[in-house]
Design an enzyme around this catalytic site. Structure first.
Site, mmCIF file in Angstrom:
data_model
loop_
_atom_site.group_PDB
_atom_site.id
_atom_site.type_symbol
_atom_site.label_atom_id
_atom_site.label_comp_id
_atom_site.label_asym_id
_atom_site.label_seq_id
_atom_site.Cartn_x
_atom_site.Cartn_y
_atom_site.Cartn_z
ATOM 1 N N PHE A 57 0.822 -1.205 0.000
ATOM 2 C CA PHE A 57 0.000 0.000 0.000
ATOM 3 C C PHE A 57 0.861 1.263 0.000
ATOM 4 O O PHE A 57 0.336 2.371 0.016
ATOM 5 C CB PHE A 57 -0.913 0.029 1.233
ATOM 6 C CG PHE A 57 -1.966 -1.043 1.236
ATOM 7 C CD1 PHE A 57 -2.467 -1.574 0.056
ATOM 8 C CD2 PHE A 57 -2.478 -1.519 2.436
ATOM 9 C CE1 PHE A 57 -3.439 -2.563 0.066
ATOM 10 C CE2 PHE A 57 -3.454 -2.513 2.459
ATOM 11 C CZ PHE A 57 -3.937 -3.030 1.275
ATOM 12 N N THR A 61 11.989 -3.161 1.727
ATOM 13 C CA THR A 61 11.158 -4.091 2.481
ATOM 14 C C THR A 61 11.697 -5.515 2.336
ATOM 15 O O THR A 61 12.752 -5.739 1.756
ATOM 16 C CB THR A 61 9.677 -3.982 2.048
ATOM 17 O OG1 THR A 61 8.864 -4.734 2.955
ATOM 18 C CG2 THR A 61 9.451 -4.487 0.632
ATOM 19 N N LYS A 98 16.240 -5.842 3.846
ATOM 20 C CA LYS A 98 16.573 -4.804 4.826
ATOM 21 C C LYS A 98 17.972 -4.944 5.431
ATOM 22 O O LYS A 98 18.563 -3.949 5.853
ATOM 23 C CB LYS A 98 15.525 -4.788 5.951
ATOM 24 C CG LYS A 98 14.154 -4.347 5.480
ATOM 25 C CD LYS A 98 13.174 -4.253 6.636
ATOM 26 C CE LYS A 98 11.798 -3.835 6.132
ATOM 27 N NZ LYS A 98 10.865 -3.574 7.242
ATOM 28 N N GLU A 119 23.390 6.262 12.500
ATOM 29 C CA GLU A 119 23.872 5.539 13.684
ATOM 30 C C GLU A 119 22.835 4.563 14.236
ATOM 31 O O GLU A 119 23.174 3.443 14.630
ATOM 32 C CB GLU A 119 24.300 6.535 14.770
ATOM 33 C CG GLU A 119 25.614 7.242 14.473
ATOM 34 C CD GLU A 119 26.768 6.283 14.242
ATOM 35 O OE1 GLU A 119 26.924 5.329 15.042
ATOM 36 O OE2 GLU A 119 27.505 6.456 13.254
ATOM 37 N N ASP A 161 11.420 1.854 10.996
ATOM 38 C CA ASP A 161 10.466 0.811 11.401
ATOM 39 C C ASP A 161 10.170 0.823 12.899
ATOM 40 O O ASP A 161 9.013 0.693 13.323
ATOM 41 C CB ASP A 161 10.992 -0.574 11.025
ATOM 42 C CG ASP A 161 10.724 -0.938 9.578
ATOM 43 O OD1 ASP A 161 9.769 -0.389 9.003
ATOM 44 O OD2 ASP A 161 11.461 -1.768 9.025
ATOM 45 N N GLY A 203 10.238 -13.547 15.903
ATOM 46 C CA GLY A 203 11.034 -13.342 14.702
ATOM 47 C C GLY A 203 12.325 -12.598 14.992
ATOM 48 O O GLY A 203 12.440 -11.902 16.006
ATOM 49 N N SER A 204 13.293 -12.754 14.096
ATOM 50 C CA SER A 204 14.587 -12.104 14.307
ATOM 51 C C SER A 204 15.168 -11.536 13.019
ATOM 52 O O SER A 204 16.372 -11.404 12.876
ATOM 53 C CB SER A 204 15.579 -13.100 14.924
ATOM 54 O OG SER A 204 15.709 -14.253 14.114
ATOM 55 N N GLY A 205 14.290 -11.175 12.075
ATOM 56 C CA GLY A 205 14.726 -10.592 10.807
ATOM 57 C C GLY A 205 14.909 -9.085 10.898
ATOM 58 O O GLY A 205 15.021 -8.510 11.991
ATOM 59 N N LEU A 263 2.827 -7.208 12.200
ATOM 60 C CA LEU A 263 3.322 -6.208 11.255
ATOM 61 C C LEU A 263 2.729 -6.371 9.861
ATOM 62 O O LEU A 263 2.838 -5.473 9.029
ATOM 63 C CB LEU A 263 4.851 -6.257 11.172
ATOM 64 C CG LEU A 263 5.623 -6.008 12.470
ATOM 65 C CD1 LEU A 263 7.092 -5.729 12.158
ATOM 66 C CD2 LEU A 263 5.031 -4.855 13.270
#
Length: 280
Positions: A20, A66, A70, A82, A106, A130-132, A222
């Site tokens: 979107f 996205t 990332k 930083e 984000d 999650g850990s992305g 998300l």
């Protein structure tokens, strides 16, 4: 109307047909009366380097990044903010004076969205799934004032992320970690950062079962396409307050927009644009 002076903004990822972001940003552009356009580009991993060099050559103003780029985009950038460097992921790139500069909006977007429904986020017990790249940004922002636990299908990845941010943020109470079987009954907020349930793969089981959640828990996913992903449907069954990814999309997008243009877009206008698209 586009002309020879129109400045280009965009989104790169794979896939991007569900996004979107174009309607949201183009509506904000029209509302402000500025000569920009925002387009989406489906980009494969092997073309990331070419995208960055091409953006600089074409003097593109900037672009969002996205899933799944990332983290990998970072090695092709000239400079990294930083906070984005500490997060270890970039979702916004600005081309300035021939340099590609990376930022991450984000975490700010997720925090502002959560605070609309959960109030001020201080000393909350928060579970991150999650850990992305998106998880890294959310963890970095929320761990500053709250108690975090990170879980992942691969527990080693959760451990690495928890130890990394505990050190970077100098946490007196280290960030916890676990696998997907962790007991979830004591968490105030549960946040899914994985793409499980995202369009077009919507016919899946929730990333974790939610039958043991706290009575007044807030559950956020998300994902924003579909508007009510399977994880939130599961949460509603057990009485949780739920939040999809639309608010985060708007808030992180507004910060990105300001980085590129130096102008603050109207949040209401951006939300309205997305809602009109949803009703189509």
């Amino acid at each position: 109307m586009m002309d020879t002076k129109t400045k280009l903004l965009g989104l790169i990822g794979h896939p991007v047909d569900h996004s979107f972001s174009p309607i949201m940003h183009n509506t904000a552009i029209e509302d402000l009366g500025i000569n920009y356009v925002y387009l989406a580009f489906d980009v494969s991993e092997e073309n990331l380097k070419n995208v960055v060099s091409g953006a600089k050559a074409l003097q593109i103003t900037g672009f969002n990044v996205t899933i799944p780029h990332k983290i990998n985009i970072m090695k092709y950038l000239d400079e990294i903010d930083e906070d984005a460097k500490a997060i270890g992921a970039v979702n916004t790139v600005k081309i300035e004076n021939g340099k590609a500069i990376g930022y991450n909006t984000d975490g700010i977007g997720a925090k502002r969205t959560l605070e609309e429904k959960a109030g001020i986020l201080i000393d909350k017990n928060i579970l991150i799934i999650g850990s992305g790249g998106a998880s890294r940004a959310v963890c970095f922002e929320l761990a500053k004032d709250n108690n975090l636990t990170i879980i992942n299908r691969n527990i080693e990845k959760a451990k690495i992320l928890s130890e990394e941010f505990s050190k970077k943020l100098k946490k007196q109470k280290p960030i916890n970690y676990g696998d997907l079987d962790l007991d979830i009954k004591n968490f105030d907020i549960i946040l899914n950062t994985t793409p499980v349930g995202m369009h077009p793969n919507t016919n899946v089981d929730p990333v974790i079962p939610l039958k043991n959640i706290k009575k007044d828990a807030v559950v956020m996913d998300l994902i924003y396409n579909p508007i009510e992903p399977v994880f939130l449907k599961e949460a509603i069954k057990y009485g949780a307050k739920t939040i999809n990814g639309l608010g985060m999309l708007v808030y992180q997008g507004a910060v990105s927009f300001e980085i590129w243009t130096g102008m603050k877009p109207d949040i209401y206008v951006m939300k309205k644009a997305i809602n009109s698209k949803i009703r189509l």
